[in-house]
Write a protein that holds these residues in place. Sequence first.
Motif, PDB file in Angstrom:
ATOM      1  N   UNK A   6       0.815  -1.212   0.000  1.00 49.55           N
ATOM      2  CA  UNK A   6       0.000   0.000   0.000  1.00 49.55           C
ATOM      3  C   UNK A   6       0.856   1.272   0.000  1.00 49.55           C
ATOM      4  N   UNK A   7       2.162   1.139   0.267  1.00 47.28           N
ATOM      5  CA  UNK A   7       3.020   2.319   0.245  1.00 47.28           C
ATOM      6  C   UNK A   7       4.117   2.141  -0.796  1.00 47.28           C
ATOM      7  N   UNK A   8       4.643   3.244  -1.264  1.00 45.04           N
ATOM      8  CA  UNK A   8       5.643   3.207  -2.331  1.00 45.04           C
ATOM      9  C   UNK A   8       7.009   2.777  -1.801  1.00 45.04           C
ATOM     10  N   UNK A   9       7.852   2.349  -2.716  1.00 44.13           N
ATOM     11  CA  UNK A   9       9.233   1.993  -2.365  1.00 44.13           C
ATOM     12  C   UNK A   9       9.957   3.210  -1.787  1.00 44.13           C
ATOM     13  N   UNK A  10       9.659   4.400  -2.327  1.00 42.82           N
ATOM     14  CA  UNK A  10      10.295   5.617  -1.814  1.00 42.82           C
ATOM     15  C   UNK A  10       9.921   5.854  -0.362  1.00 42.82           C
ATOM     16  N   UNK A  11       8.643   5.664  -0.044  1.00 38.63           N
ATOM     17  CA  UNK A  11       8.198   5.840   1.334  1.00 38.63           C
ATOM     18  C   UNK A  11       8.868   4.819   2.233  1.00 38.63           C
ATOM     19  N   UNK A  12       8.916   3.583   1.794  1.00 39.82           N
ATOM     20  CA  UNK A  12       9.573   2.531   2.573  1.00 39.82           C
ATOM     21  C   UNK A  12      11.041   2.878   2.817  1.00 39.82           C
ATOM     22  N   UNK A  13      11.695   3.404   1.795  1.00 39.02           N
ATOM     23  CA  UNK A  13      13.093   3.818   1.944  1.00 39.02           C
ATOM     24  C   UNK A  13      13.250   4.928   2.963  1.00 39.02           C
ATOM     25  N   UNK A  14      12.340   5.907   2.918  1.00 36.48           N
ATOM     26  CA  UNK A  14      12.412   7.002   3.898  1.00 36.48           C
ATOM     27  C   UNK A  14      12.147   6.485   5.303  1.00 36.48           C
ATOM     28  N   UNK A  52       4.492  10.256   5.564  1.00 37.69           N
ATOM     29  CA  UNK A  52       5.089   8.926   5.642  1.00 37.69           C
ATOM     30  C   UNK A  52       4.656   8.208   6.911  1.00 37.69           C
ATOM     31  N   UNK A  53       4.669   8.920   8.027  1.00 36.68           N
ATOM     32  CA  UNK A  53       4.309   8.290   9.296  1.00 36.68           C
ATOM     33  C   UNK A  53       2.815   7.987   9.360  1.00 36.68           C
ATOM     34  N   UNK A  54       1.997   8.843   8.773  1.00 37.04           N
ATOM     35  CA  UNK A  54       0.561   8.559   8.729  1.00 37.04           C
ATOM     36  C   UNK A  54       0.271   7.342   7.856  1.00 37.04           C
ATOM     37  N   UNK A  55       1.122   7.074   6.872  1.00 39.90           N
ATOM     38  CA  UNK A  55       0.903   5.914   5.997  1.00 39.90           C
ATOM     39  C   UNK A  55       1.039   4.596   6.756  1.00 39.90           C
ATOM     40  N   UNK A  56       1.721   4.631   7.906  1.00 44.12           N
ATOM     41  CA  UNK A  56       1.810   3.419   8.732  1.00 44.12           C
ATOM     42  C   UNK A  56       0.935   3.546   9.973  1.00 44.12           C
TER      43      UNK A  56
END
Length: 84
Positions: A6-14, A52-56
């Motif tokens: 559900x989240x992008x690779x860029x978000x995961x990297x950040x 990014x933090x709201x995405x988790x």
Amino acid sequence: MNNKDAISEKTLGRLCVYRRLLNNLKEEGIDAIYSHELADMAGGSAAQVRRDLMSIGYSGSPTKGYNIEELARSIGSFIDAPEG
């Protein structure tokens, strides 16, 4: 229920960068951090950090910021969760 798809690779990297920075701060004995401080350290914007933090599913307090230990644990739980 973690869904890394559900989240992008860029978000995961950040998120990985944030976790590393948070763990360093925790070792230095720092308890809390604001999104703009984390953004400065990570080379991004405060708004991006908050998104990014709201995405988790994590949010901080406008007056207290983020609890470093809790946030590092939440990011770790999301990143290290088994797929599926």
